[in-house]
Design a protein around this motif. Sequence first.
Motif, PDB file in Angstrom:
ATOM      1  N   ALA A 209      -2.267   1.798  72.215  1.00 49.39           N
ATOM      2  CA  ALA A 209      -1.031   2.577  72.103  1.00 49.39           C
ATOM      3  C   ALA A 209      -0.717   3.324  73.393  1.00 49.39           C
ATOM      4  CB  ALA A 209      -1.136   3.552  70.941  1.00 49.39           C
ATOM      5  N   THR A 210      -1.771   3.656  74.171  1.00 56.07           N
ATOM      6  CA  THR A 210      -1.560   4.470  75.373  1.00 56.07           C
ATOM      7  C   THR A 210      -0.604   3.807  76.368  1.00 56.07           C
ATOM      8  OG1 THR A 210      -3.758   5.411  75.065  1.00 56.07           O
ATOM      9  CG2 THR A 210      -2.742   5.714  77.209  1.00 56.07           C
ATOM     10  N   PRO A 211      -0.900   2.575  76.860  1.00 53.16           N
ATOM     11  CA  PRO A 211       0.057   1.970  77.783  1.00 53.16           C
ATOM     12  C   PRO A 211       1.405   1.677  77.128  1.00 53.16           C
ATOM     13  CG  PRO A 211      -1.655   0.402  77.185  1.00 53.16           C
ATOM     14  CD  PRO A 211      -2.082   1.729  76.655  1.00 53.16           C
ATOM     15  N   LEU A 212       1.375   1.326  75.830  1.00 50.18           N
ATOM     16  CA  LEU A 212       2.636   1.061  75.142  1.00 50.18           C
ATOM     17  C   LEU A 212       3.523   2.293  75.153  1.00 50.18           C
ATOM     18  CD1 LEU A 212       1.551  -1.011  72.026  1.00 50.18           C
ATOM     19  CD2 LEU A 212       2.961  -1.753  73.930  1.00 50.18           C
ATOM     20  N   LEU A 213       2.912   3.453  74.933  1.00 50.29           N
ATOM     21  CA  LEU A 213       3.689   4.696  74.903  1.00 50.29           C
ATOM     22  C   LEU A 213       4.256   4.994  76.285  1.00 50.29           C
ATOM     23  CD1 LEU A 213       4.731   7.231  73.650  1.00 50.29           C
ATOM     24  CD2 LEU A 213       2.493   8.273  73.888  1.00 50.29           C
ATOM     25  N   LEU A 214       3.427   4.847  77.322  1.00 47.63           N
ATOM     26  CA  LEU A 214       3.913   5.155  78.675  1.00 47.63           C
ATOM     27  C   LEU A 214       5.069   4.231  79.052  1.00 47.63           C
ATOM     28  CD1 LEU A 214       0.509   5.866  80.412  1.00 47.63           C
ATOM     29  CD2 LEU A 214       2.413   7.455  80.190  1.00 47.63           C
ATOM     30  N   ALA A 346      -8.795   9.756  78.284  1.00 48.61           N
ATOM     31  CA  ALA A 346      -7.881  10.882  78.461  1.00 48.61           C
ATOM     32  C   ALA A 346      -6.448  10.440  78.737  1.00 48.61           C
ATOM     33  CB  ALA A 346      -8.376  11.778  79.596  1.00 48.61           C
ATOM     34  N   GLY A 347      -6.256   9.166  79.065  1.00 54.06           N
ATOM     35  CA  GLY A 347      -4.902   8.654  79.278  1.00 54.06           C
ATOM     36  C   GLY A 347      -4.011   8.912  78.079  1.00 54.06           C
ATOM     37  N   LEU A 348      -4.598   8.868  76.879  1.00 53.08           N
ATOM     38  CA  LEU A 348      -3.812   9.107  75.663  1.00 53.08           C
ATOM     39  C   LEU A 348      -3.211  10.509  75.675  1.00 53.08           C
ATOM     40  CD1 LEU A 348      -2.959   8.160  72.790  1.00 53.08           C
ATOM     41  CD2 LEU A 348      -4.974   9.357  71.966  1.00 53.08           C
ATOM     42  N   CYS A 403       6.090   3.204  84.059  1.00 55.07           N
ATOM     43  CA  CYS A 403       5.392   1.934  83.858  1.00 55.07           C
ATOM     44  C   CYS A 403       4.244   1.794  84.858  1.00 55.07           C
ATOM     45  CB  CYS A 403       6.357   0.760  83.999  1.00 55.07           C
ATOM     46  SG  CYS A 403       7.611   0.712  82.720  1.00 55.07           S
ATOM     47  N   GLY A 404       4.488   2.217  86.108  1.00 61.74           N
ATOM     48  CA  GLY A 404       3.425   2.185  87.108  1.00 61.74           C
ATOM     49  C   GLY A 404       2.263   3.079  86.686  1.00 61.74           C
ATOM     50  N   LEU A 405       2.602   4.223  86.110  1.00 58.59           N
ATOM     51  CA  LEU A 405       1.582   5.141  85.603  1.00 58.59           C
ATOM     52  C   LEU A 405       0.772   4.455  84.503  1.00 58.59           C
ATOM     53  CD1 LEU A 405       0.858   8.085  86.140  1.00 58.59           C
ATOM     54  CD2 LEU A 405       2.228   8.701  84.169  1.00 58.59           C
ATOM     55  N   ALA A 406       1.454   3.698  83.653  1.00 63.33           N
ATOM     56  CA  ALA A 406       0.747   2.970  82.591  1.00 63.33           C
ATOM     57  C   ALA A 406      -0.303   2.052  83.205  1.00 63.33           C
ATOM     58  CB  ALA A 406       1.731   2.174  81.748  1.00 63.33           C
TER      59      ALA A 406
END
Lengths: 520, 319
Positions: A209-214, A346-348, A403-406
């Motif tokens: 979910a983390t990259p999806l959210l970002l 911690a990305g979440l 997106c780059g942050l993801a």
Amino acid sequence: MENASSSTSRFSIAHALALACAILILVAFLLPWTRAVSGADLLPRSWSELDNVTSERDIFATYIFFVPAAAIGGILAGLLPFFDARRRQTAAYLALASGLAALAYYALFFLENNQPTPVDVNEAAGVGFWLALGGALGLTLLSALPGSKSLTRKQALDLLTLVLATLAALAVGSFLIALLGKDPIEAYSAGFSGAVSGANGVAQTLVKATPLLLVGLGICIAFRGGMINIGGEGQILLGALAATACSLIFRDQPGIILAPLTVLAGALAGAVWGGIPGFLKAKWGVNEILSTVMMNQIAVQLMYYLLRGPMIDPEQVAAGTGYPQSEAMPRQVWLLRLAPPSRLNAGLIIALALAVVVYVFLWRTSIGYRIRAVGQNIHAARYAGMNVSTYMTLSMTLSGALCGLAGAIEVMGVNHRILEGISGGYGFSGIVAALFGGLHPLWTVPASVVFGGLYVAAQRMQQAVQVPAVVRDVILGLIVLFVVSSDYFVRRRSRQRAVVEEAPALDGSAVPELPKETAA
Amino acid sequence: MNGGERDALMVVVGILAQGLRFATPYLYAALGEMFGQLSGLLNLGVDGIMLMGAFAGFYVVYQKPPEGDIAVYLLLGVLVAAAAGAAMGLAMAVISVTFGAEQGISGIGMYMFGFGLSSLLIKVTVGGPTPVEYFPEVPIPVLSDLPLVGEVFFSHNLMTYGAYLLVPVSWWVINRTTLGLSIRAVGQNPEAADSLGVSVARVRYFTAALGGAFAGVAGASLSIALYHVIQENITNGLGFIAVALVYFGAWTPAGVLIGSVLFGVVSALGLWIQTLGWEIDSNLAAMLPYVVTIVVLVFSVQRARQPAALTKPFERGEG
């Protein structure tokens, strides 16, 4: 319309929350490096050595993390409706109550089980999490029943549509699985239980979910600004490449400098990759859908080139295997693992905090307001004297940065190096998550969890009943098609109602509300 | 003529011949998309439809028993690919025309669906890379014996000849038939077309199905004509370039032809780059078509005038 005083107070609450989130992001980054700076172990043992946890006892200790996690889930869900609209405080309190209910569930669990085994805690943690999150959403919906003022009829209808669209997509999916000669019920139940059961399931779902959210947050900004950003994949890759390269080049720097720098490099690279199509659209009217797709392909080739040439892992070269992956990033930029042995990191927390920041940016700042104004009616925005092309470029640049942050967070938190396939289709599924969340940063949070669960479920289905995991993309595609199609029924219904009730010709929601500072 | 010059000449001939061959899928897909766009429909799902067409065509040929007649199976493969594409095109029409959905987003949904389903089917039915028989080269008698020109223009397979034949046919349909007039009218001014008794929905359903069928054939031209294997994501974004080519070609068959050939040659150049002795990494060379697409888009939007009703759903009796 609410009166001025309440609006002013909510305005400042929003800013305070954004500030709190900014601090949260900082803390999430800095926590793991306190030891490196101070030389002393400031963190509890189970946190500072999380990366090496293998024994059952330690795993047990980390499952306890899900107690506060469940509470955070409930409280966050409780904040969602509170933020969004004027009259939904009831729902917010109910959601908060469900978060507390989850806590109570834990308390009871530990009171009843004096010596719980890790398996027990794992199951309990999972149940508690869904109790908090699901309870919050369910109660929010419940409060939308007739007679309650907390959710408007249209929003309830929208939610119902989303549920129906998902069910329809799953039904078509089950038909496909049956055609492949597998039992759809067996497949779905294997997938479902894999994605939701126990702390393990929850953790894996949240990892996805983390990259999806970002990405979803980036899509919210772009789509709200009238720019259809299909370039998430490329922006993720650029972010991951730049973050990896940056951390490897400056590998001797301490984490406190290097980690923020690495994140920044990723966001910046994504911003450039998104900004170029934005600029081309603003300056020459180049269709951004097509240019972002081309940028995706260029990014993929760039990655192939870098991972086989300049950035290839020296160990792979030495071993003669030549597997296309980079060297491992230095340890000081690895993000804190929240629940080992899962890769939840911690990305979440960063992503959740950014959801609030993006919400405040879009609805509580004048730049955000202008971005939305350009997206809703470019001619009106131009007529109002806005520099339309600047805001078009800006919304794509910010979208690319997220997106780059993801990508950066994916390499820093999950793989600790870049390898092929790191973008994982998030660039496209993030669009689905954002659409599902109604292009609202806060509603994108639960939507990302849903699709994170779909990712995990697809993997589990492949393991359990040998249905290839790509069935996920089929279901995602169908959900998009059903959701955009179902708009028609919602529109037709609202038009019928408008005719019946002789509502004003102009729907008020078509004009974004003016934030106070621009109005003043 | 010394040896070095002759070699260089052969390389140029090789690149041109291969470039014309590579233009085949672009031509089919872009011409089909052009019909849709002329009627006001933007179908961004072309790439997904091509992927399904590539699988459908391949699968039919893959099923051929050893004693079967390859010509029959190849023809059948193309037809099945066209049918699969037309079905997906019709689904697109239901979503875009009847439900009036946002075309940029529904196209992405269709792409994801086609991408996922084709990958799924390839994994389940074919598994790994398995070569099949494919469209043989059919040199045109006499003409193919001409020096240089013969190899460049007259030594291709039937799918390639078909693609180039479609260019004048499309021109004729668009500019010289009532159907073409209806398509253009619906794309420029659907209200006027409607008031003159042209069914906007019917025309758009037709162009969507036609575009889908062409995209399906474009996919088959990849899997059973240009190559003879199937793999996941065999198009590699080619369908999106085809959409861009319609813009580049300013909604004319001749423009699409020029764009397709340009892209075919650029793609071929990428493959020959090592032969030419240029010190460029093959992965970097593979970026070339996409970079060119962006540059070309920048220059083509300056002069092109798109159909006035492109991406705008039409609803009768409004306003």
